[in-house]
Design a protein around this motif. Structure first.
Motif: not given
Length: 109
Positions: A92-109
């Motif tokens: 897990y690296a972080g998260y952000a706001q997406g369109g239509s109140q979706a959640l964007i999850c950020k991961y390092t690969v």
């Protein structure tokens, strides 16, 4: 003798160059995955309230259940915990706001 010194110097410089090249660190890539309110509803049902059917991320994660004629708030969740819940094997690296109140999850690969 001068030829040996020249050959050893050339070999030493070649080895030093090879070591300098392999010592450079690899850069990690970032993977972003978008989770819709219905996907967030799965997290809400599993971790917040079993009656949850939908979740919205707007600065915080809110869980709701369907009720006539509106949605009823049943609790809040953690965006970082939701990201970890969906992909426990990713880093897990972080998260952000997406369109239509979706959640964007950020991961390092």
């Amino acid at each position: 003798m001068p030829r040996r010194v020249l050959a050893l110097t050339t070999a030493a410089l070649a080895c030093a160059g090879a070591l300098a090249f392999t010592a450079a660190p690899a850069q990690a890539a970032t993977l972003e995955i978008v989770y819709s309110p219905l996907s967030l509803g799965e997290y809400c049902a599993a971790k917040v309230n079993p009656n949850s059917t939908v979740g919205f991320f707007n600065g915080s994660l809110s869980c709701y259940r369907w009720a006539t004629p509106n949605l009823v708030y049943v609790g809040g969740g953690s965006p970082s915990a939701a990201c970890t819940y969906f992909n426990p094997t990713y880093v897990y690296a972080g998260y952000a706001q997406g369109g239509s109140q979706a959640l964007i999850c950020k991961y390092t690969v």
